[in-house]
Scaffold this motif. Structure first.
Motif: not given
Length: 519
Positions: A147, A150, A152, A159, A163, A422-423, A426-427
């Motif tokens: 994370a 990347q 993240l 989140d 991940v 956040s992660a 974003m993903l």
């Protein structure tokens, strides 16, 4: 302002007044005794004393009784009569009054929401909370590292799960220097996170996260605020309970500056049901807790462990506890008798009575006490009648609690949660972008028959890698290029599939993680 907290004593059969010196209150302490012997009242009167001296307090309310600190005691009834009688014996001028209180609750039901980001909690504490094995903890650390690389942010529960899904689909593509990532380990972590989510533990991850300055407040009269964490429901998940308190202690250790030996502590932390922290804890964790207990003293923080038996606390930690209040222990079995003798040996002998007999015989509200004296010397053990509390001895009503919460100056700050980018988000965007690119790209030609399972899911026994001559003569694509193309796109597509089911979980580093890296 006095330089000590009056604990009790006095009278014909009891010692001279016993007090806890504020200058040595950061040398930590122990409150022990069997159920129903008066530990909660002792915790209550010490919290009152620290608050009156301008020292903020953090404690967990396991049974709900300590909420009464926010309300004056009642000057009527049988309990009042018993308190008046005890006050006369020990020479106390009993005065009922309330103390400044702030209520906290992970589930936002009985207090301000207590939140932490996954990053603040860290992989070490989360692994302990989830009861992971050492290999599983290693995989969790890799997820945090991934994370980081990347970009993240790990803030809330979903989140972390995002991940972990990323890691599961790209386990073979991560940095080989990090070690092997076993799919079984990722699956085990995901299952443990599902259990935590079903228990409601996901509620503590998110923003706005707790700011330590809000635990260090005083009221307009200069009295320290008593921060009470609602723990009656939290106790149903003992590992989560112990890790929440340990996280707060770790954050204090990490963020507070060195102050040496102050005239009074900057904060006092009561760890009730302390045995839950040490039950099944690996030696490495116990060593780090001992290190934190030893070093946090110089930051002006006093830590007081509350438990049924001193044997619940490991020797390396017990040796750091200078101020002690020992309520009655019952010795019904051979094991109980051994532990009773061991508890008595932890006190400085008093020629006037046998300490082992005293610990067995003291009644409810009595204790064998030993507080540090000048220059930090342990005081002689004394049989002490604990003073009655000034605040209400019992829980507040729901309406009274809500009134205190609404009147708090920090109520608006934590009332509404924040879901930042956040992660997980974003993903999700990466997955959507990869899906668009895949839809726009020309469809690849279907492979010829042969090579395991075909699209009809029927096994074809012909050689898988047999290719036409023209295709065999074509230049080979760089394996490096192929790998770089797949790392992002493969994950993005797989994550898009993950989004269709249920969101996940996340983790990061905290102070104990920093300490563990120093092993």
């Amino acid at each position: 302002m006095t330089d000590r907290i009056f604990a009790g004593g006095g009278g014909v059969d009891y010692a001279e007044p016993q007090s806890l010196l504020l200058g040595y209150a950061n040398r930590h302490g122990l409150i022990a005794g069997a159920t129903g012997t008066g530990k909660t009242v002792t915790l209550q009167i010490l919290a009152e004393g620290f608050s009156a001296a301008g020292v903020p307090v953090v404690l967990a309310d396991v049974k709900g009784d300590l909420s009464g600190l926010a309300k004056p005691g009642l000057a009527e009834g049988k309990l009042h009569e018993a308190f008046v009688k005890r006050a006369e014996i020990i020479g106390l001028d009993l005065e009922y009054k309330a103390f400044p209180v702030a209520f906290w609750d992970i589930w936002s039901e009985q207090g301000h929401p207590l939140r932490a980001t996954v990053a603040e909690m860290g992989p070490v504490l989360i692994a302990r909370m989830l009861e992971l094995t050492e290999p599983q903890e290693g995989v969790l650390n890799i997820a945090f590292r991934l994370a980081d690389e990347q970009g993240l942010p790990l803030l809330d529960f979903k989140d972390l799960t995002a991940v972990l899904a990323f890691l599961a689909e790209n386990a073979k593509s991560v940095n080989p220097s990090w070690g092997y990532v076993a799919p079984a380990s990722i699956g085990a972590i995901q299952r443990r996170l599902l259990v935590l989510e079903n228990q409601g533990g996901a509620a503590m991850f998110g923003e706005p996260a707790l700011e330590l300055s809000d635990l260090l407040r005083s009221d307009a009269q200069g009295r320290g605020v008593i921060n009470i964490l609602a723990a009656d429901r939290l106790m149903n998940t003992p590992r989560l309970y112990s890790m929440v308190l340990l996280w707060i202690l770790s954050e204090l250790f990490e963020e507070l500056p060195e102050v040496g030996n102050p005239e009074k502590p900057k904060l006092v932390f009561f760890f009730d049901e302390a045995h839950l922290l040490f039950d099944g804890a690996p030696k490495a964790l116990i060593d780090r807790i001992e290190q934190v207990a030893r070093l946090i003293r110089s930051k002006g923080v006093g830590v007081y462990f509350v438990t049924q038996n001193p044997a619940d606390v490991p020797e390396v930690v017990l040796g750091q506890l200078g101020n002690r209040v020992q309520h009655a222990l019952r010795a019904f079995t051979a094991k109980d008798q051994r532990e009773l003798r061991q508890a008595a040996q932890n006190y400085r002998a008093n020629p006037r009575f046998n300490i082992e007999d005293a610990i067995r015989e003291v009644g409810t509200g009595e204790a064998v006490t030993s507080f540090l004296e000048a220059k930090g010397v342990p005081g002689v053990a004394e049989r002490t009648l604990i003073r009655p509390p000034s605040s209400f001895n019992g829980p507040l009503t729901l309406a009274e609690r809500q009134q205190v919460i609404a009147a708090s100056p920090i109520a608006a700050k934590y009332a509404r949660g924040i879901d930042r980018d956040s992660a997980f988000e974003m993903l999700a965007r990466r997955a959507a972008q990869a899906a668009e690119e895949a839809a726009a790209a020309p469809e690849e030609a279907a492979p010829e028959a042969g090579g395991g399972y075909n699209r009809a899911r029927r096994y074809d026994p012909t050689p898988r890698y047999k290719k036409p001559q023209a295709e065999a003569a074509a230049p080979k694509r760089s394996s490096t290029s192929s790998r770089s193309d797949s790392v992002t796109q493969t994950f993005a597509k797989s994550f898009a599939r993950q989004l269709g089911t249920k969101s996940g979980q996340a983790l990061v580093r905290g102070i104990l993680g920093t300490l563990f890296r120093g092993k």
